[in-house]
Motif scaffolding. Structure first.
Motif, PDB file in Angstrom:
ATOM      1  N   ALA A  39       0.838  -1.211   0.000  1.00 53.30           N
ATOM      2  CA  ALA A  39       0.000   0.000   0.000  1.00 53.30           C
ATOM      3  C   ALA A  39       0.866   1.252   0.000  1.00 53.30           C
ATOM      4  O   ALA A  39       0.554   2.248  -0.665  1.00 53.30           O
ATOM      5  N   LEU A  40       1.981   1.201   0.728  1.00 54.94           N
ATOM      6  CA  LEU A  40       2.904   2.331   0.794  1.00 54.94           C
ATOM      7  C   LEU A  40       3.504   2.627  -0.580  1.00 54.94           C
ATOM      8  O   LEU A  40       3.541   3.786  -1.017  1.00 54.94           O
ATOM      9  N   GLY A  41       3.963   1.600  -1.265  1.00 55.40           N
ATOM     10  CA  GLY A  41       4.558   1.786  -2.586  1.00 55.40           C
ATOM     11  C   GLY A  41       3.583   2.377  -3.578  1.00 55.40           C
ATOM     12  O   GLY A  41       3.927   3.282  -4.354  1.00 55.40           O
ATOM     13  N   ASP A  42       2.351   1.894  -3.539  1.00 59.31           N
ATOM     14  CA  ASP A  42       1.316   2.424  -4.440  1.00 59.31           C
ATOM     15  C   ASP A  42       1.036   3.890  -4.147  1.00 59.31           C
ATOM     16  O   ASP A  42       0.853   4.700  -5.058  1.00 59.31           O
ATOM     17  N   LYS A  43       1.024   4.231  -2.866  1.00 63.21           N
ATOM     18  CA  LYS A  43       0.752   5.621  -2.483  1.00 63.21           C
ATOM     19  C   LYS A  43       1.840   6.553  -3.019  1.00 63.21           C
ATOM     20  O   LYS A  43       1.545   7.614  -3.585  1.00 63.21           O
ATOM     21  N   ILE A  44       3.096   6.164  -2.857  1.00 60.77           N
ATOM     22  CA  ILE A  44       4.211   7.004  -3.318  1.00 60.77           C
ATOM     23  C   ILE A  44       4.199   7.119  -4.839  1.00 60.77           C
ATOM     24  O   ILE A  44       4.408   8.198  -5.401  1.00 60.77           O
ATOM     25  N   LEU A  45       3.939   6.003  -5.515  1.00 64.93           N
ATOM     26  CA  LEU A  45       3.891   5.992  -6.979  1.00 64.93           C
ATOM     27  C   LEU A  45       2.860   6.996  -7.489  1.00 64.93           C
ATOM     28  O   LEU A  45       3.123   7.781  -8.405  1.00 64.93           O
ATOM     29  N   ASN A  46       1.680   6.981  -6.882  1.00 62.49           N
ATOM     30  CA  ASN A  46       0.610   7.901  -7.293  1.00 62.49           C
ATOM     31  C   ASN A  46       0.904   9.333  -6.866  1.00 62.49           C
ATOM     32  O   ASN A  46       0.617  10.284  -7.598  1.00 62.49           O
ATOM     33  N   MET A  47       1.480   9.498  -5.697  1.00 60.18           N
ATOM     34  CA  MET A  47       1.785  10.832  -5.168  1.00 60.18           C
ATOM     35  C   MET A  47       2.784  11.555  -6.066  1.00 60.18           C
ATOM     36  O   MET A  47       2.660  12.758  -6.313  1.00 60.18           O
ATOM     37  N   LEU A  48       3.766  10.816  -6.573  1.00 59.05           N
ATOM     38  CA  LEU A  48       4.811  11.412  -7.404  1.00 59.05           C
ATOM     39  C   LEU A  48       4.475  11.382  -8.894  1.00 59.05           C
ATOM     40  O   LEU A  48       5.185  11.995  -9.692  1.00 59.05           O
ATOM     41  N   GLU A  49       3.430  10.644  -9.241  1.00 60.08           N
ATOM     42  CA  GLU A  49       3.082  10.449 -10.658  1.00 60.08           C
ATOM     43  C   GLU A  49       4.317   9.975 -11.425  1.00 60.08           C
ATOM     44  O   GLU A  49       4.618  10.433 -12.530  1.00 60.08           O
ATOM     45  N   ALA A  50       5.034   9.053 -10.793  1.00 54.42           N
ATOM     46  CA  ALA A  50       6.299   8.554 -11.327  1.00 54.42           C
ATOM     47  C   ALA A  50       6.083   7.310 -12.176  1.00 54.42           C
ATOM     48  O   ALA A  50       5.040   6.651 -12.099  1.00 54.42           O
ATOM     49  N   GLU A  51       7.102   6.990 -12.975  1.00 56.08           N
ATOM     50  CA  GLU A  51       7.050   5.739 -13.728  1.00 56.08           C
ATOM     51  C   GLU A  51       7.242   4.538 -12.805  1.00 56.08           C
ATOM     52  O   GLU A  51       6.692   3.466 -13.050  1.00 56.08           O
ATOM     53  N   SER A  52       8.041   4.733 -11.745  1.00 54.69           N
ATOM     54  CA  SER A  52       8.282   3.618 -10.833  1.00 54.69           C
ATOM     55  C   SER A  52       8.836   4.105  -9.507  1.00 54.69           C
ATOM     56  O   SER A  52       9.356   5.219  -9.396  1.00 54.69           O
ATOM     57  N   VAL A  53       8.723   3.238  -8.500  1.00 52.06           N
ATOM     58  CA  VAL A  53       9.328   3.445  -7.184  1.00 52.06           C
ATOM     59  C   VAL A  53       9.943   2.112  -6.773  1.00 52.06           C
ATOM     60  O   VAL A  53       9.284   1.076  -6.838  1.00 52.06           O
ATOM     61  N   LEU A  54      11.204   2.140  -6.354  1.00 51.67           N
ATOM     62  CA  LEU A  54      11.888   0.933  -5.899  1.00 51.67           C
ATOM     63  C   LEU A  54      12.225   1.102  -4.424  1.00 51.67           C
ATOM     64  O   LEU A  54      13.099   1.897  -4.066  1.00 51.67           O
ATOM     65  N   ILE A  55      11.497   0.384  -3.562  1.00 43.93           N
ATOM     66  CA  ILE A  55      11.746   0.475  -2.119  1.00 43.93           C
ATOM     67  C   ILE A  55      12.752  -0.599  -1.731  1.00 43.93           C
ATOM     68  O   ILE A  55      12.522  -1.790  -1.933  1.00 43.93           O
ATOM     69  N   THR A  56      13.911  -0.155  -1.192  1.00 42.12           N
ATOM     70  CA  THR A  56      14.928  -1.107  -0.741  1.00 42.12           C
ATOM     71  C   THR A  56      14.626  -1.493   0.701  1.00 42.12           C
ATOM     72  O   THR A  56      14.386  -0.637   1.546  1.00 42.12           O
ATOM     73  N   ARG A  57      14.660  -2.828   0.959  1.00 45.72           N
ATOM     74  CA  ARG A  57      14.099  -3.341   2.213  1.00 45.72           C
ATOM     75  C   ARG A  57      15.078  -4.195   3.012  1.00 45.72           C
ATOM     76  O   ARG A  57      14.668  -5.100   3.737  1.00 45.72           O
ATOM     77  N   SER A  58      16.367  -3.917   2.895  1.00 46.86           N
ATOM     78  CA  SER A  58      17.403  -4.641   3.650  1.00 46.86           C
ATOM     79  C   SER A  58      17.272  -6.152   3.437  1.00 46.86           C
ATOM     80  O   SER A  58      17.352  -6.613   2.320  1.00 46.86           O
ATOM     81  N   ALA A  59      17.044  -6.904   4.509  1.00 43.62           N
ATOM     82  CA  ALA A  59      17.020  -8.370   4.425  1.00 43.62           C
ATOM     83  C   ALA A  59      15.876  -8.899   3.561  1.00 43.62           C
ATOM     84  O   ALA A  59      15.921 -10.031   3.081  1.00 43.62           O
ATOM     85  N   GLU A  60      14.841  -8.066   3.353  1.00 48.11           N
ATOM     86  CA  GLU A  60      13.713  -8.487   2.515  1.00 48.11           C
ATOM     87  C   GLU A  60      13.931  -8.179   1.041  1.00 48.11           C
ATOM     88  O   GLU A  60      13.038  -8.375   0.221  1.00 48.11           O
ATOM     89  N   GLY A  61      15.099  -7.655   0.699  1.00 49.12           N
ATOM     90  CA  GLY A  61      15.376  -7.353  -0.701  1.00 49.12           C
ATOM     91  C   GLY A  61      14.846  -5.998  -1.115  1.00 49.12           C
ATOM     92  O   GLY A  61      15.021  -5.006  -0.415  1.00 49.12           O
ATOM     93  N   MET A  62      14.157  -5.941  -2.252  1.00 49.82           N
ATOM     94  CA  MET A  62      13.580  -4.691  -2.732  1.00 49.82           C
ATOM     95  C   MET A  62      12.311  -4.967  -3.519  1.00 49.82           C
ATOM     96  O   MET A  62      12.162  -6.030  -4.127  1.00 49.82           O
ATOM     97  N   THR A  63      11.410  -3.986  -3.498  1.00 50.26           N
ATOM     98  CA  THR A  63      10.133  -4.143  -4.198  1.00 50.26           C
ATOM     99  C   THR A  63       9.935  -2.993  -5.163  1.00 50.26           C
ATOM    100  O   THR A  63      10.051  -1.831  -4.790  1.00 50.26           O
ATOM    101  N   LEU A  64       9.638  -3.340  -6.423  1.00 46.37           N
ATOM    102  CA  LEU A  64       9.456  -2.368  -7.498  1.00 46.37           C
ATOM    103  C   LEU A  64       7.969  -2.171  -7.773  1.00 46.37           C
ATOM    104  O   LEU A  64       7.225  -3.125  -7.992  1.00 46.37           O
TER     105      LEU A  64
END
Length: 329
Positions: free
Chosen positions: A228-253
């Motif tokens: 939900a957080l990633g979707d919110k940032i993506l829409n807030m910035l009207e960006a093509e993508s957001v890549l959240i780096t998550r340490s031991a959990e890797g990263m989510t695009l």
């Protein structure tokens, strides 16, 4: 669907010679390392017996050094003071094959320096010399003229924001508009204060803490909360993508137009030091996009690169050969 090893190697090969502009806050990192065996008789503080002392390029400078280590041709656009620190920093960048013609000097501000005193791997104290004031209009104009010159041949742009005044509102907007006009990727490593100003970019790479703060929310646990957080940032910035780096959990695009996020699991066998890992991620991501990779391919390569640098000590970089070496056979 994961990209094949063959495809990833093709992308890595195309890193060679790509010109990438780095705009942001350069720093001189000064490390003083030693050991402690006694307390000072003058005050209740440890006495550090200095064994080693060295300097490296930090902040946006480390991003440029990462790019050079990967075979790219980085152009640094930033500001330093008219002081010894500035001369040293420019010298270090030049030695690492970073083009420094876009670095302007400002006599009214010091070169940003972070001086760390370390004892047996433990940081005892840090001294900061810096100005957080927005760069003066005349110096900003000089920097932007260098950017306009470099962007004619560049294949990508990185905005490396450490909140030291280089990335003003005007500079941010001008750079993003120019990148969109030239149809080249522009990726951002954000500072929370400017988080919402980076609209219409190709990708932002916040870590989990930065993502929660940038979205103006308190951290929540669980995979659904991250999605939900990633979707919110993506829409807030009207960006093509957001890549959240998550340490031991890797990263989510998170990608515009795709409902299902893409998560890449961490590859590090042992995390020794996360210093500078974010610089490596945005360097590899932007360079991969410049080499024709899709966002998902770029995220996968960035994840492998991050796994390498966190296994190293200090502000580390990686190479194409090292990344190839950890790809599945």
């Amino acid at each position: 669907m994961q990209p094949t090893t063959k495809r990833l190697k093709e992308i890595l090969k195309d890193f060679e010679g790509k010109e990438i502009i780095v705009v942001g806050d350069v720093m001189l990192d000064h490390f003083i390392k030693g050991s402690v065996s006694r307390i000072s008789p003058e005050a209740p503080v440890p006495v550090v017996d200095v064994k080693k002392e060295f300097f490296v390029a930090g902040g946006a400078g480390n991003v440029a050094v990462n790019l050079a280590a990967l075979g790219a041709k980085p152009v640094m656009v930033s500001v330093v003071g008219q002081d010894l620190g500035g001369e040293m920093l420019k010298g270090f960048l030049r030695e690492k094959n970073v083009n420094i013609y876009g670095i302007a000097e400002d006599p009214d501000r010091p070169t940003t320096q972070k001086i760390r005193v370390m004892a047996d791997q433990q940081q005892i104290v840090r001294f900061d010399r810096e100005s957080k004031k927005t760069v003066s209009p005349s110096v900003a104009s000089t920097c932007m003229k260098s950017f306009e010159m470099a962007v004619k041949t560049a294949k990508g742009v990185i905005l490396s924001d450490y909140g030291k005044g280089m990335l003003s509102d005007h500079n941010i907007q001008t750079i993003i508009d120019t990148c969109r006009k030239h149809k080249i990727p522009v990726c951002v490593d954000p500072k929370i204060d400017n988080f919402k100003k980076y609209k219409h970019i190709t990708c932002m790479t916040p870590n989990t803490k930065e993502a929660w703060e940038g979205a103006g929310e308190s951290p929540k646990h669980g995979e659904e909360a991250i999605l939900a957080l990633g979707d919110k940032i993506l829409n807030m910035l009207e960006a093509e993508s957001v890549l959240i780096t998550r340490s031991a959990e890797g990263m989510t695009l998170f990608e515009k137009g795709r409902k299902t996020p893409f998560t890449v699991r961490a590859t590090a066998r042992e995390v020794y030091d996360v210093t500078g890992a974010g610089d490596t991620v945005i360097s590899v991501l932007t360079l991969a996009l410049a080499a024709g990779a899709t966002l998902r391919e770029a995220a996968v390569i960035s994840n492998y690169a991050a796994g390498i640098v966190v296994e190293k000590s200090g502000t580390a970089t990686t190479t194409r050969e090292e990344i190839e070496g950890v790809l599945p056979q």
